[in-house]
Design an enzyme around this catalytic site. Structure first.
Site, PDB file in Angstrom:
ATOM      1  N   ASN A 165     -45.090 -11.367  24.252  1.00 23.15           N
ATOM      2  CA  ASN A 165     -45.225 -12.822  24.214  1.00 23.15           C
ATOM      3  C   ASN A 165     -44.112 -13.377  25.090  1.00 23.15           C
ATOM      4  O   ASN A 165     -42.963 -13.430  24.676  1.00 23.15           O
ATOM      5  CB  ASN A 165     -45.087 -13.329  22.771  1.00 23.15           C
ATOM      6  CG  ASN A 165     -45.100 -14.854  22.708  1.00 23.15           C
ATOM      7  OD1 ASN A 165     -45.411 -15.517  23.700  1.00 23.15           O
ATOM      8  ND2 ASN A 165     -44.750 -15.399  21.551  1.00 23.15           N
ATOM      9  N   TRP A 166     -44.500 -13.740  26.306  1.00 21.63           N
ATOM     10  CA  TRP A 166     -43.496 -14.178  27.279  1.00 21.63           C
ATOM     11  C   TRP A 166     -42.991 -15.587  26.986  1.00 21.63           C
ATOM     12  O   TRP A 166     -42.034 -16.032  27.581  1.00 21.63           O
ATOM     13  CB  TRP A 166     -44.072 -14.132  28.685  1.00 21.63           C
ATOM     14  CG  TRP A 166     -44.363 -12.754  29.208  1.00 21.63           C
ATOM     15  CD1 TRP A 166     -44.312 -11.559  28.520  1.00 21.63           C
ATOM     16  CD2 TRP A 166     -44.737 -12.414  30.545  1.00 21.63           C
ATOM     17  NE1 TRP A 166     -44.631 -10.523  29.345  1.00 21.63           N
ATOM     18  CE2 TRP A 166     -44.901 -11.009  30.600  1.00 21.63           C
ATOM     19  CE3 TRP A 166     -44.958 -13.171  31.708  1.00 21.63           C
ATOM     20  CZ2 TRP A 166     -45.275 -10.347  31.773  1.00 21.63           C
ATOM     21  CZ3 TRP A 166     -45.336 -12.509  32.872  1.00 21.63           C
ATOM     22  CH2 TRP A 166     -45.485 -11.109  32.899  1.00 21.63           C
ATOM     23  N   GLY A 202     -36.559 -14.176  17.638  1.00 23.88           N
ATOM     24  CA  GLY A 202     -35.546 -14.607  18.601  1.00 23.88           C
ATOM     25  C   GLY A 202     -34.139 -14.656  18.046  1.00 23.88           C
ATOM     26  O   GLY A 202     -33.237 -15.200  18.673  1.00 23.88           O
ATOM     27  N   GLY A 222     -41.280 -10.575  21.824  1.00 18.70           N
ATOM     28  CA  GLY A 222     -40.818 -11.707  22.630  1.00 18.70           C
ATOM     29  C   GLY A 222     -39.805 -11.239  23.657  1.00 18.70           C
ATOM     30  O   GLY A 222     -40.161 -10.689  24.695  1.00 18.70           O
ATOM     31  N   GLY A 223     -38.544 -11.430  23.343  1.00 25.33           N
ATOM     32  CA  GLY A 223     -37.457 -11.140  24.282  1.00 25.33           C
ATOM     33  C   GLY A 223     -37.572  -9.811  25.002  1.00 25.33           C
ATOM     34  O   GLY A 223     -37.430  -9.749  26.238  1.00 25.33           O
TER      35      GLY A 223
HETATM   36  P1  PGA Z   1     -38.815 -12.019  19.598  1.00 25.33           P
HETATM   37  O1  PGA Z   1     -40.131 -12.933  19.552  1.00 25.33           O
HETATM   38  O2  PGA Z   1     -39.284 -10.606  19.825  1.00 25.33           O
HETATM   39  O3  PGA Z   1     -38.008 -12.544  20.770  1.00 25.33           O
HETATM   40  O4  PGA Z   1     -38.121 -12.175  18.302  1.00 25.33           O
HETATM   41  C1  PGA Z   1     -41.278 -12.482  18.889  1.00 25.33           C
HETATM   42  C2  PGA Z   1     -42.344 -13.546  18.959  1.00 25.33           C
HETATM   43  O5  PGA Z   1     -42.023 -14.737  18.945  1.00 25.33           O
HETATM   44  O6  PGA Z   1     -43.537 -13.234  19.037  1.00 25.33           O
END
Ligand code: PGA
Length: 250
Positions: free
Chosen positions: A9-10, A172, A233-234
């Site tokens: 998920n960019w 995040g 995400g990250g």
């Molecule tokens: P994260 O985000 O891996 O940066 O915690 C995950 C997401 O929001 O899908």
């Protein structure tokens, strides 16, 4: 259990040119993946991303869609538009949509209907806030979110729904759920599916964990009995880390 799917998920990152660069970097690293691999890119990156993934097994996801086919909805993108571009996946109900942009269980259900009607595969995000976990109502919260979003979804359509359990406090923040916490809630969601549909559907549905999953913790999380993948995400913006997570999904 469900087929393993690792999805990036960019969020609101990468221009079209940067998206191509990132996909080109990821492509060779995931060429031997035994799971499904998806990148969730900003709307404006979709054409470039769809072109860049050609010849690879990487799927492309949008990060939201509207429930109407077209109309006076300034700034929105319909599922029909995504279908016309041959986008395969759409992320719905992400906590950032729910928290910052007013998405509710009911609007997520409407988006789900439109996405499934357009032939898309949906990555449905559910998850509790920290206060809800501390109150001991995580199970109820994710059950409610799952049930409302799946209202009107047939068992046949469920084959095009992936559920991502994403505790909001872990997104995040670098604060990952423990493997036990992740597995416990993924198993609860599977029970909800068994209740709504049947055991066969519950076994077949892919349930991901998301929230600070990274190259270091992915193997342990993905080894859990009810965790069938990750929404990343990250770490999805770092090709080597993303590839390590993909390789851990066996
Ligand atoms: P994260 O985000 O891996 O940066 O915690 C995950 C997401 O929001 O899908």
């Amino acid at each position: 259990m469900g087929k393993y799917v690792i999805a990036g998920n960019w969020k609101m990152n990468k221009t079209p040119a940067e998206a191509v660069e990132l996909i080109e970097a990821i492509k060779p690293l995931v060429a031997d993946a035994t799971c499904d691999v998806v990148v969730g890119v900003p709307f404006v990156d979709l054409p470039a991303a769809l072109e860049a993934v050609k010849g690879s097994k990487i799927g492309v996801a949008a990060q939201n869609c509207h429930w109407e086919k077209s109309g006076a909805y300034t700034g929105e993108i319909s599922a029909e538009m995504l279908k016309a571009m041959e986008v395969g996946y759409v992320i719905l109900g992400h906590s950032e949509r729910r928290t910052y942009f007013g998405d509710t269980d009911v609007t997520v259900q409407k988006r789900m209907r439109a996405a499934l009607d357009a032939g898309l595969t949906v990555i449905l995000c559910v998850g509790e806030y920290l206060e809800q976990r501390e109150q001991g109502i995580t199970g109820e919260i994710v059950a409610m979110q799952t049930k409302v979003a799946l209202g009107g979804v047939s068992e046949e359509e469920l084959a095009r729904v992936i559920i991502a359990y994403e505790p909001v406090w872990a997104i995040g923040t670098g604060r990952t759920a423990t493997a036990e916490q992740a597995n416990e809630v993924c198993a609860q969601i599977r029970d909800v599916i068994a209740g709504l549909y049947n055991d066969k559907a519950a076994k077949a549905v892919t349930i991901q964990y998301g929230g600070s999953m990274n190259a270091a913790n992915a193997a342990e999380l993905l080894a859990q009995s009810d965790v069938d993948g990750g929404l990343i995400g990250g770490a999805s913006l770092k090709p080597a880390d993303f590839a390590t997570i993909v390789a851990a999904a066996k």
